[in-house]
Design an enzyme around this catalytic site. Structure first.
Site, short mmCIF file in Angstrom:
data_model
loop_
_atom_site.label_atom_id
_atom_site.label_comp_id
_atom_site.label_asym_id
_atom_site.label_seq_id
_atom_site.Cartn_x
_atom_site.Cartn_y
_atom_site.Cartn_z
N ASP A 104 24.83 57.57 -20.72
CA ASP A 104 25.03 56.18 -20.30
C ASP A 104 23.69 55.52 -20.00
OD1 ASP A 104 27.73 56.74 -20.29
OD2 ASP A 104 27.77 57.14 -18.13
N1 URA Z 1 29.18 61.74 -18.24
C1 URA Z 1 28.98 60.49 -17.81
O1 URA Z 1 29.77 59.95 -17.04
N2 URA Z 1 27.89 59.82 -18.24
C2 URA Z 1 26.99 60.36 -19.08
O2 URA Z 1 26.01 59.70 -19.44
C3 URA Z 1 27.21 61.67 -19.51
C4 URA Z 1 28.32 62.34 -19.08
#
Ligand code: URA
Length: 239
Positions: A104
């Site tokens: 993310d």
């Molecule tokens: N899980 C999440 O919530 N975000 C990420 O970036 C990776 C795994």
């Protein structure tokens, strides 16, 4: 010298079997002559090989990098909202590399890059159950019952999560830190799992992926993988 069908398949034009058929069908030329003999050998560099009149390019050398992604970068090659992309952190790499999966915008940590599409797809395929470890800081204190739910699987809008490895690193009234190891790769999975048991994620970092960790790579930096690391990724991915 390599067999023509191997050259054609390595160039990504057709499978080995389909390349044999291209040759038998008279669609392959080497140095101006149609070749129909199966098993004919040619030289990648020195010969001019054409399939249906189009030149066969030598495949790009495969490269593999490990990035320690900072917050505030999107894990795509282009962003339509003109946000910073992870590609800007590896802008000096000449090969056309892609991130292996995504983190993310606000997640930090380990993200691999390669131009080896086969290995990338295998590492992302759910059947290979590649392990990823995250460290999260969350709001509030974590109870034993919540820990158990995270470990055993929680119900999300896209179904129950598989069993996870969970360890509490530190717990306090206002916030806690925990480590979660999962092998699935659903969108925002860790944040959603934590939310499902009543905690908001304050920060999230991926500290390990497929046996690799962030040792020696500071935030925003990257390094090439060693041959041994590539081989172990290939083994994990069944390649
Ligand atoms: N899980 C999440 O919530 N975000 C990420 O970036 C990776 C795994």
């Amino acid at each position: 010298m390599e067999r023509l069908q191997k050259i054609i398949s390595q160039a990504g034009i057709a499978s080995r079997r389909a390349a044999e058929k291209l040759i038998a069908d008279g669609r392959v030329m080497v140095d101006g002559k149609v070749v129909t003999e199966p098993g004919t050998k040619a030289d990648w560099q020195a010969s001019k090989i054409l399939v249906d009149g189009k030149p066969v390019e030598a495949p790009e050398k495969h490269v593999y990098y490990l990035l320690n992604k900072p917050k505030g970068y999107i894990s795509t090659v282009h962003d339509e909202h003109e946000r910073r992309t992870v590609m800007q952190l590896l802008s000096v790499i000449r090969e056309r590399i892609y991130p292996v999966g995504r983190l993310d915008y606000d997640t930090e940590g380990l993200l691999l890059f390669t131009n080896d599409g086969d290995l990338m797809n295998a590492l992302l395929h759910p059947k290979n159950e590649i392990f990823k470890t995250y460290e999260a800081e969350v709001t509030g204190s974590i109870s034993e019952a919540e820990l158990l739910r995270l470990e055993q699987g929680v119900g999300l809008s896209d179904g129950m999560t598989a069993a996870a490895g969970v360890r509490i690193l530190q717990t306090g009234k206002d916030s806690s830190r925990l480590q979660i190891t999962i092998h699935e790769g659903r969108n925002r999975q860790v944040r959603r799992m934590l939310e499902a048991v009543g905690h908001e994620t304050i920060s999230l970092e991926r500290v390990a992926f497929a046996g690799l960790d962030l040792s020696g790579v500071s935030r925003g930096d990257y390094r090439p993988l060693t041959r041994g690391e590539v081989r172990s990724l290939q083994a994990l991915a069944g390649k």
